[in-house]
Design an enzyme around this catalytic site. Structure first.
Site, PDB file in Angstrom:
ATOM      1  N   LYS A  65       0.850  -1.198   0.000  1.00 52.03           N
ATOM      2  CA  LYS A  65       0.000   0.000   0.000  1.00 52.03           C
ATOM      3  C   LYS A  65       0.886   1.248   0.000  1.00 52.03           C
ATOM      4  O   LYS A  65       2.086   1.164   0.291  1.00 52.03           O
ATOM      5  CB  LYS A  65      -0.889  -0.015   1.247  1.00 52.03           C
ATOM      6  CG  LYS A  65      -0.111  -0.042   2.560  1.00 52.03           C
ATOM      7  CD  LYS A  65      -1.011  -0.341   3.752  1.00 52.03           C
ATOM      8  CE  LYS A  65      -0.202  -0.419   5.035  1.00 52.03           C
ATOM      9  NZ  LYS A  65      -1.016  -0.855   6.179  1.00 52.03           N
ATOM     10  N   ARG A 163     -11.342  -0.656  14.681  1.00 50.91           N
ATOM     11  CA  ARG A 163     -11.105   0.228  13.557  1.00 50.91           C
ATOM     12  C   ARG A 163     -11.933  -0.319  12.413  1.00 50.91           C
ATOM     13  O   ARG A 163     -13.100   0.023  12.308  1.00 50.91           O
ATOM     14  CB  ARG A 163      -9.590   0.247  13.236  1.00 50.91           C
ATOM     15  CG  ARG A 163      -9.188   1.298  12.236  1.00 50.91           C
ATOM     16  CD  ARG A 163      -7.708   1.244  11.905  1.00 50.91           C
ATOM     17  NE  ARG A 163      -7.333   0.036  11.171  1.00 50.91           N
ATOM     18  CZ  ARG A 163      -6.104  -0.213  10.709  1.00 50.91           C
ATOM     19  NH1 ARG A 163      -5.126   0.666  10.924  1.00 50.91           N
ATOM     20  NH2 ARG A 163      -5.837  -1.315  10.041  1.00 50.91           N
ATOM     21  N   HIS A 192      -6.498  -8.060  12.724  1.00 47.82           N
ATOM     22  CA  HIS A 192      -5.337  -7.175  12.801  1.00 47.82           C
ATOM     23  C   HIS A 192      -5.150  -6.755  14.255  1.00 47.82           C
ATOM     24  O   HIS A 192      -6.127  -6.433  14.939  1.00 47.82           O
ATOM     25  CB  HIS A 192      -5.586  -5.955  11.906  1.00 47.82           C
ATOM     26  CG  HIS A 192      -4.384  -5.090  11.666  1.00 47.82           C
ATOM     27  ND1 HIS A 192      -3.148  -5.607  11.318  1.00 47.82           N
ATOM     28  CD2 HIS A 192      -4.228  -3.739  11.708  1.00 47.82           C
ATOM     29  CE1 HIS A 192      -2.291  -4.601  11.153  1.00 47.82           C
ATOM     30  NE2 HIS A 192      -2.923  -3.466  11.384  1.00 47.82           N
ATOM     31  N   ARG A 244       1.131 -10.758   6.737  1.00 51.28           N
ATOM     32  CA  ARG A 244       1.046  -9.519   5.950  1.00 51.28           C
ATOM     33  C   ARG A 244       2.221  -8.619   6.325  1.00 51.28           C
ATOM     34  O   ARG A 244       2.140  -7.863   7.288  1.00 51.28           O
ATOM     35  CB  ARG A 244      -0.280  -8.803   6.242  1.00 51.28           C
ATOM     36  CG  ARG A 244      -1.535  -9.642   5.952  1.00 51.28           C
ATOM     37  CD  ARG A 244      -2.792  -8.803   6.163  1.00 51.28           C
ATOM     38  NE  ARG A 244      -2.848  -8.230   7.496  1.00 51.28           N
ATOM     39  CZ  ARG A 244      -3.565  -8.729   8.506  1.00 51.28           C
ATOM     40  NH1 ARG A 244      -4.300  -9.802   8.343  1.00 51.28           N
ATOM     41  NH2 ARG A 244      -3.555  -8.116   9.678  1.00 51.28           N
ATOM     42  N   TYR A 286      13.545  30.314   7.289  1.00 48.35           N
ATOM     43  CA  TYR A 286      12.368  31.065   7.750  1.00 48.35           C
ATOM     44  C   TYR A 286      12.331  31.217   9.270  1.00 48.35           C
ATOM     45  O   TYR A 286      12.521  30.251  10.002  1.00 48.35           O
ATOM     46  CB  TYR A 286      11.086  30.344   7.341  1.00 48.35           C
ATOM     47  CG  TYR A 286      10.796  30.384   5.856  1.00 48.35           C
ATOM     48  CD1 TYR A 286      10.882  31.566   5.128  1.00 48.35           C
ATOM     49  CD2 TYR A 286      10.417  29.224   5.192  1.00 48.35           C
ATOM     50  CE1 TYR A 286      10.605  31.584   3.769  1.00 48.35           C
ATOM     51  CE2 TYR A 286      10.126  29.229   3.835  1.00 48.35           C
ATOM     52  CZ  TYR A 286      10.231  30.420   3.130  1.00 48.35           C
ATOM     53  OH  TYR A 286       9.950  30.429   1.788  1.00 48.35           O
ATOM     54  N   CYS A 333      11.956  23.818   4.797  1.00 50.61           N
ATOM     55  CA  CYS A 333      11.006  24.525   3.928  1.00 50.61           C
ATOM     56  C   CYS A 333      10.311  23.513   3.013  1.00 50.61           C
ATOM     57  O   CYS A 333      10.567  22.319   3.081  1.00 50.61           O
ATOM     58  CB  CYS A 333      11.729  25.564   3.087  1.00 50.61           C
ATOM     59  SG  CYS A 333      12.806  26.641   4.051  1.00 50.61           S
ATOM     60  N   MET A 334       9.445  24.012   2.136  1.00 51.44           N
ATOM     61  CA  MET A 334       8.695  23.108   1.268  1.00 51.44           C
ATOM     62  C   MET A 334       9.636  22.301   0.357  1.00 51.44           C
ATOM     63  O   MET A 334       9.398  21.122   0.119  1.00 51.44           O
ATOM     64  CB  MET A 334       7.688  23.886   0.422  1.00 51.44           C
ATOM     65  CG  MET A 334       6.729  22.974  -0.334  1.00 51.44           C
ATOM     66  SD  MET A 334       5.555  23.830  -1.370  1.00 51.44           S
ATOM     67  CE  MET A 334       4.434  24.531  -0.169  1.00 51.44           C
ATOM     68  N   ASP A 335      10.702  22.931  -0.131  1.00 47.31           N
ATOM     69  CA  ASP A 335      11.534  22.305  -1.148  1.00 47.31           C
ATOM     70  C   ASP A 335      13.003  22.202  -0.772  1.00 47.31           C
ATOM     71  O   ASP A 335      13.803  21.717  -1.567  1.00 47.31           O
ATOM     72  CB  ASP A 335      11.460  23.109  -2.456  1.00 47.31           C
ATOM     73  CG  ASP A 335      10.036  23.548  -2.738  1.00 47.31           C
ATOM     74  OD1 ASP A 335       9.221  22.671  -3.028  1.00 47.31           O
ATOM     75  OD2 ASP A 335       9.748  24.760  -2.619  1.00 47.31           O
TER      76      ASP A 335
END
Ligand SMILES: *Cc1c(COP(=O)(O)O)cnc(C)c1O
Length: 405
Positions: A65, A163, A192, A244, A286, A333-335
């Site tokens: 997954k 769940r 599970h 699994r 930042y 930061c983002m990048d």
């Protein structure tokens, strides 16, 4: 093995992805900013180590997954299939269809909730669903009958995780009702564990008692499975017909479980994009949350939280440059983010930075990153985003590349 992504998109050849195949890793990565390396030799060895650990007669159900825990299904799944895993499991029907698209022939189990509207696609592509309602059973039966096919299902018992799945009594009544429907084959019974990877996993005993009761009441449902990586390694009684396994395939062992001798599959690397001086007292990134306590040299790493490198690693994680540990300084930061390379003599633009993996005698594990980021290794791996090109490596040579390079 074919390079699916590169051949599917001619534009990628222009961008160089295809041309990296067949090259030694060191040559292939020379011009890359950042990349994920997937060690297919380690992956194969891990399959063998897990098989030895769980013993004969227990199938390996590879849980792939979330893009095979961030590693990239297009390279990981064919390698797992070649290494002999018996089945695959994903959470979404869409994930299962993607596996069929890349040519997977082994059984694929969808662990998550499927809508009755997805029944016919599941039947057409021979995908095993987890049955959680009679409505879904009827939709599958109808789709299977029209196509003179069989729809295989597993029933998932909620044995105390509270769940997903159905209660013990619901499991028995749904399985018995589904058994009467034409075209429907109730193949599996699963559950599970809630505390599989906790130091104290004794609650698994209670859950196991309930699951064993479900198995007693449904003796004709013969394919039973209850263990994830931690339970598979630690609790022989939960191995049943198959285990699994997700995390352990990637060479990361839950802290409470014995190491079967697996090794890390994934590494995340980048190249310093800038090296600059920061005078004493000046701040970095930042909010200027880190300030140089001495005349410092800092390196720019072109990976950020949009790639799955956690923002919470700001001012606490470490990376490797020149075989040495360098603290992440200032906010992620983002990048991009910045690391302190003052103590790495001669650090320069283009030097390899290791965010996850080894360099020289040092190693940064998914466990370490998880601890620094305040999360768990599953989260660290599954967060790795598609913007990072993936290099699938065998024998030190790039065998397959996906993503834009
Ligand atoms: C994700 C998942 C697994 C795999 O767990 P690991 O700890 O990664 O081995 C097994 N079973 C279910 C139901 C899951 O959702």
């Amino acid at each position: 093995m074919t390079d699916l992504t590169a051949s599917a998109d001619p534009a990628l050849a222009l961008l160089g992805a295809e041309s990296l195949c067949g090259l030694p890793l060191s040559t292939a990565t020379r011009t890359l900013n950042s990349w994920l390396e997937v060690d297919l030799d380690a992956l194969r060895a891990n399959v063998h180590a897990l098989r030895a650990a769980v013993g004969p007669g227990v199938e390996l159900i590879a849980v792939v997954k979330a893009n095979a825990y961030g590693a990239g299904v297009e390279g990981v799944v064919p390698a797992l299939e070649a290494a002999g895993v018996e089945r695959f499991a994903v959470v979404l029907v869409a994930e299962a269809l993607a596996l069929r698209e890349i040519g997977v022939r082994r059984p694929i189990l969808v662990l998550g909730h499927a809508h009755p509207g997805e029944a016919s696609r599941a039947v057409v592509h021979n995908i095993t669903l987890t049955l959680d309602s009679l409505e879904l059973a009827r939709a599958l039966s109808a789709a299977a009958t029209v196509r003179l096919a069989a729809a295989r299902v597993h029933v998932h018992v909620d044995s105390g995780l509270h769940r997903d799945g159905v209660t013990l009594n619901e499991a028995v009544s749904i399985a018995e009702a589904a058994r009467q429907l034409p075209g429907l084959v109730v193949e599996g019974l699963s559950t599970h564990m809630a505390n599989a990877d906790e130091a104290d996993d004794s609650y698994s005993d209670e859950q196991h008692a309930l699951f064993a009761e479900a198995a007693r009441r449904l003796p004709w449902v013969v394919y039973r499975h209850a263990a994830n990586s931690a339970s598979a390694l630690r609790r022989p009684e939960l191995r049943y017909a198959g285990v699994r396994v997700g995390l352990a395939l990637h060479g990361v062992v839950p802290n409470n479980a014995p190491d079967p001798g697996v090794r890390p599959v994934l590494s995340l690397r980048a190249r310093l994009a800038r090296v600059s001086d920061v005078p004493t007292g000046e701040g970095v990134s930042y909010g200027l949350t880190w300030r140089a306590a001495r005349p410092s040299r800092v390196g720019l790493v072109p990976v950020g939280y949009a790639d799955g490198w956690r923002r919470s690693l700001g001012n606490c994680g470490e990376v490797l440059v020149g075989g040495r540990r360098c603290p992440i300084v200032g906010r992620v930061c983002m990048d991009q983010f910045v690391c302190d390379v003052t103590d790495v003599p001669g650090a320069a633009v283009g030097d390899e930075v290791v965010l996850l993996g080894g360099q020289g005698s040092e190693q940064i594990t998914a466990d370490e990153v998880a601890r620094s980021a305040g999360t768990i290794p599953w989260d660290v791996l599954a967060s790795l985003q598609g913007r990072l090109p993936r290099l699938f490596v065998r024998g030190g040579v790039v065998e397959q590349v996906s993503g834009r390079t």
